[in-house]
Enzyme design. Structure first.
Site, PDB file in Angstrom:
ATOM      1  N   SER A 282       0.849  -1.195   0.000  1.00 18.88           N
ATOM      2  CA  SER A 282       0.000   0.000   0.000  1.00 18.88           C
ATOM      3  C   SER A 282       0.888   1.250   0.000  1.00 18.88           C
ATOM      4  O   SER A 282       1.720   1.421  -0.897  1.00 18.88           O
ATOM      5  CB  SER A 282      -0.963  -0.036   1.185  1.00 18.88           C
ATOM      6  OG  SER A 282      -1.919   0.979   1.069  1.00 18.88           O
TER       7      SER A 282
ATOM      8  N   ASP B 276     -18.343 -13.334 -13.457  1.00 16.05           N
ATOM      9  CA  ASP B 276     -17.595 -14.436 -12.842  1.00 16.05           C
ATOM     10  C   ASP B 276     -17.157 -15.466 -13.883  1.00 16.05           C
ATOM     11  O   ASP B 276     -16.013 -15.941 -13.897  1.00 16.05           O
ATOM     12  CB  ASP B 276     -18.457 -15.092 -11.754  1.00 16.05           C
ATOM     13  CG  ASP B 276     -17.719 -16.148 -10.950  1.00 16.05           C
ATOM     14  OD1 ASP B 276     -16.582 -16.503 -11.319  1.00 16.05           O
ATOM     15  OD2 ASP B 276     -18.276 -16.627  -9.941  1.00 16.05           O
TER      16      ASP B 276
ATOM     17  N   ASP C 132     -13.941 -15.935 -17.023  1.00 18.48           N
ATOM     18  CA  ASP C 132     -12.647 -16.625 -16.981  1.00 18.48           C
ATOM     19  C   ASP C 132     -12.791 -18.138 -17.145  1.00 18.48           C
ATOM     20  O   ASP C 132     -11.807 -18.870 -17.048  1.00 18.48           O
ATOM     21  CB  ASP C 132     -11.907 -16.294 -15.690  1.00 18.48           C
ATOM     22  CG  ASP C 132     -12.723 -16.611 -14.430  1.00 18.48           C
ATOM     23  OD1 ASP C 132     -13.698 -17.387 -14.535  1.00 18.48           O
ATOM     24  OD2 ASP C 132     -12.387 -16.076 -13.357  1.00 18.48           O
TER      25      ASP C 132
ATOM     26  N   ASP D  85     -16.494 -19.319  -9.849  1.00 19.97           N
ATOM     27  CA  ASP D  85     -15.866 -19.632  -8.560  1.00 19.97           C
ATOM     28  C   ASP D  85     -15.884 -18.427  -7.614  1.00 19.97           C
ATOM     29  O   ASP D  85     -15.181 -18.420  -6.602  1.00 19.97           O
ATOM     30  CB  ASP D  85     -14.418 -20.095  -8.782  1.00 19.97           C
ATOM     31  CG  ASP D  85     -13.592 -19.063  -9.537  1.00 19.97           C
ATOM     32  OD1 ASP D  85     -14.164 -18.040  -9.968  1.00 19.97           O
ATOM     33  OD2 ASP D  85     -12.374 -19.277  -9.705  1.00 19.97           O
TER      34      ASP D  85
ATOM     35  N   ILE E  23     -14.765 -15.537  -8.328  1.00 23.02           N
ATOM     36  CA  ILE E  23     -13.575 -14.718  -8.554  1.00 23.02           C
ATOM     37  C   ILE E  23     -13.552 -14.239 -10.007  1.00 23.02           C
ATOM     38  O   ILE E  23     -13.726 -15.043 -10.937  1.00 23.02           O
ATOM     39  CB  ILE E  23     -12.295 -15.522  -8.244  1.00 23.02           C
ATOM     40  CG1 ILE E  23     -12.217 -15.822  -6.745  1.00 23.02           C
ATOM     41  CG2 ILE E  23     -11.047 -14.762  -8.711  1.00 23.02           C
ATOM     42  CD1 ILE E  23     -11.120 -16.810  -6.383  1.00 23.02           C
TER      43      ILE E  23
ATOM     44  N   ASP F  81      -8.977  -5.103  -5.213  1.00 16.95           N
ATOM     45  CA  ASP F  81      -8.454  -4.158  -4.225  1.00 16.95           C
ATOM     46  C   ASP F  81      -9.458  -3.026  -4.059  1.00 16.95           C
ATOM     47  O   ASP F  81      -9.722  -2.286  -5.006  1.00 16.95           O
ATOM     48  CB  ASP F  81      -7.102  -3.622  -4.711  1.00 16.95           C
ATOM     49  CG  ASP F  81      -6.407  -2.759  -3.672  1.00 16.95           C
ATOM     50  OD1 ASP F  81      -7.096  -2.002  -2.951  1.00 16.95           O
ATOM     51  OD2 ASP F  81      -5.164  -2.819  -3.596  1.00 16.95           O
TER      52      ASP F  81
ATOM     53  N   HIS G  20      -7.232  -5.503  -0.735  1.00 17.38           N
ATOM     54  CA  HIS G  20      -6.078  -4.638  -0.584  1.00 17.38           C
ATOM     55  C   HIS G  20      -5.001  -5.300   0.279  1.00 17.38           C
ATOM     56  O   HIS G  20      -5.202  -5.497   1.476  1.00 17.38           O
ATOM     57  CB  HIS G  20      -6.507  -3.312   0.040  1.00 17.38           C
ATOM     58  CG  HIS G  20      -5.420  -2.306   0.119  1.00 17.38           C
ATOM     59  ND1 HIS G  20      -4.732  -1.876  -0.999  1.00 17.38           N
ATOM     60  CD2 HIS G  20      -4.884  -1.633   1.165  1.00 17.38           C
ATOM     61  CE1 HIS G  20      -3.833  -0.986  -0.629  1.00 17.38           C
ATOM     62  NE2 HIS G  20      -3.897  -0.829   0.675  1.00 17.38           N
TER      63      HIS G  20
HETATM   64 CA    CA Z   1     -14.429 -16.910 -12.187  1.00 17.82          CA
END
Ligand code: CA
Length: 516
Positions: A189, A261, A264, A268, A270, A404, A442
């Site tokens: 940071s 989501d 990619d 999941d 993420i 972040d 972060h």
């Molecule tokens: Ca994903």
């Protein structure tokens, strides 16, 4: 006069990890205590005490009251007078079992908090470690110490880490009877910005730098942060049609994931590459008669602005956008609470405008431009000219979480590209590597595989250089082997390979792999 230490038993080799050097056959307590008499220019050693592990120690200052010491070491408290009107308080922790390495540590936010967690982490890995209060005492939400104190600002902007390196190395030499072998830096940071500033301004201070989630392009970061608050009506939270209540952010976060989501290849929770997420808030706009679980047209406008980059008075890019996904878990409330975030509030009032009563109703692109022109202490830290650091053989690892909530991860790509263009190096692999961490908040935390040795607060870290960026920078500096990737571990023990930019993290149906 210091007692002359008996010579250490080991001539420290170039590459060894495992051969410890101890202060040979000395009375640790006595040798440590003698450091209070050490004459160092502009420096007073306040105390020097040997501590036997494990121990909880009382700490000075307002940030915390005690700290854990898990390795036996010599604790040195000191004050370095940087000018007649400024001083840096610091602590050097010198472990009984020392591997010949020096480690400087950074800070966070606008704060002046000695990083005890990483003093403990560094010494547990046998680094002689030093951390400072960054020139002023206080927590992250403070900015008042800067008011009418330009030298305190200079400590914060560039000088504290430099003096901790210079003075810390002298303490190391006196205690162990010889100089350090290699010097390192670890921070995140504001600490990431400090590490970057060190490479730019004092390229000889550190052989290897780990600068995480860096607050580089500081002036624009503060301006962008304030503008994010303005998007939802700050500083007036209520009676404003653009304001988004905290509960509604949960709806928005769920919709961001619903839309992005799977981009990619795997649902999941993420978003691996938020730059590919073109979030459409219209999808949850209220239909006629609907009043809950949806956003108004004014809120749709606010969200469109939030997920756009910030452009300046001349249409130039000031700062990349807020990462879709970062709004999850209530983290967004630092920026979207209806008040101006404490970081730009403190920075603009006390460092830029010298006006403790400044009213952010007037804040806008002109205020950001003024901050640019003043650039207090030269804090911007947005230059691509790392040529001196590169030329002296320095190695640099940086990383950035892709959700972040405080610093847009796009800025680390931008920094990489700036350095690449400035040095006319298409790839910076030779000395500078950026690892983007999907699902990380972060500096740490989040649903991703977010622990990879970046600091003492992380658990589940595997202490090998493939899984630990601090050990990886040591291998790079001392063995010439830079990390191709970094393996993170999540709270459930799951692991994931984190790719170095500009490689991409690609789902192959079974796991993520790194591809150009
Ligand atoms: Ca994903």
């Amino acid at each position: 006069m210091l007692p002359i230490l008996k010579s250490v038993s080991l001539a420290f080799g170039l590459i060894h990890h495992a051969l410890p050097t101890t202060v040979n056959e000395i009375d640790h307590a006595k040798t440590c205590a003698s450091l209070v008499h050490l004459p160092i220019e502009n420096t007073t050693v306040l105390s020097a005490t040997h501590i036997t592990r494990p121990s909880n120690i009382a700490t000075p200052g307002s940030c915390q009251s005690q700290a854990l010491v898990s390795s036996s070491l010599c604790r040195v408290q000191l004050v370095i007078n940087t000018t007649s009107s400024s001083a840096v308080h610091a602590e050097a922790w010198l472990p009984d079992i020392w591997y010949g390495r020096f480690l400087g540590l950074g800070n966070g936010g606008l704060g002046g908090c000695i990083d005890y967690s990483n003093l403990d982490y560094g010494t547990s890995l046998h680094f002689a470690s030093i951390a400072s209060d960054n020139g002023h005492d206080g927590t992250d939400i403070d900015g008042t110490k800067f008011l009418n104190h330009p030298e305190v600002l200079n400590d914060f902007a560039f000088r504290a880490v430099h003096v901790e390196a210079v003075i810390g190395k002298q303490l190391v030499k006196s205690y162990y009877g010889r100089i350090h072998h290699k010097s390192y830096y670890l921070g995140c940071s504001t600490g990431g910005r400090q590490g970057t500033q060190a490479a730019l301004k004092f390229p000889d201070d550190f052989d290897g730098i780990v600068a995480g989630s860096p607050a580089t392009d500081w002036n624009h970061l503060q301006g962008w942060t304030a503008m994010l608050g303005r998007r939802v009506g700050a500083p007036h939270p209520t009676g404003n049609s653009k304001f988004i209540p905290v509960d509604l952010w949960n709806t928005i976060a769920a919709e961001v994931l619903r839309q992005c989501d799977a981009l990619d290849g795997i649902e999941d929770g993420i978003i691996t590459e938020p730059d590919e997420c073109e979030f459409r808030p219209e999808a949850i706009q209220c239909t006629e008669g609907q009043t809950t679980g949806c956003v108004s047209s004014a809120q749709v406008d606010a969200l469109r602005e939030i997920y756009q980059p910030l452009f300046g008075l001349e249409g130039e890019l000031l700062y990349p956008r807020y990462d879709p996904g970062a709004e999850a878990d209530g983290n967004s409330q630092e920026f979207f609470s209806g008040s101006i975030s404490s970081f730009p509030e403190g920075w603009f009032r006390f460092a830029v405008l010298n006006d403790s009563m400044y009213n952010f109703e007037n804040f806008g692109l002109n205020t950001i431009a003024l901050g640019d022109s003043i650039n207090p202490g030269g804090i911007a830290t947005f230059s691509g000219n790392l040529s001196a650091f590169q030329a002296r053989g320095g190695k640099f690892i940086t990383y950035h979480g892709r959700r972040d909530q405080l610093i847009g991860s796009g800025n680390s790509k931008r920094m990489y590209n700036l350095i690449s263009q400035t040095l006319a190096m298409p790839s910076l692999d030779d000395f500078y590597r950026l690892f983007l961490i999907p699902g990380m908040n972060h500096c740490g935390g989040g649903p991703g595989a977010t622990a990879f040795g970046q600091g003492g607060l992380e658990s589940n870290v595997v202490n090998t250089s493939s899984h630990n960026v601090l050990l990886a920078i040591v291998d790079w500096v001392e063995k010439g082997v830079g990390p191709d990737n970094v393996i993170g571990t999540g709270t459930a023990g799951q692991t994931r390979v984190h790719c170095r930019y500009p490689q991409r993290s690609v789902w192959n149906g079974a796991s993520f792999v790194c591809e150009l």
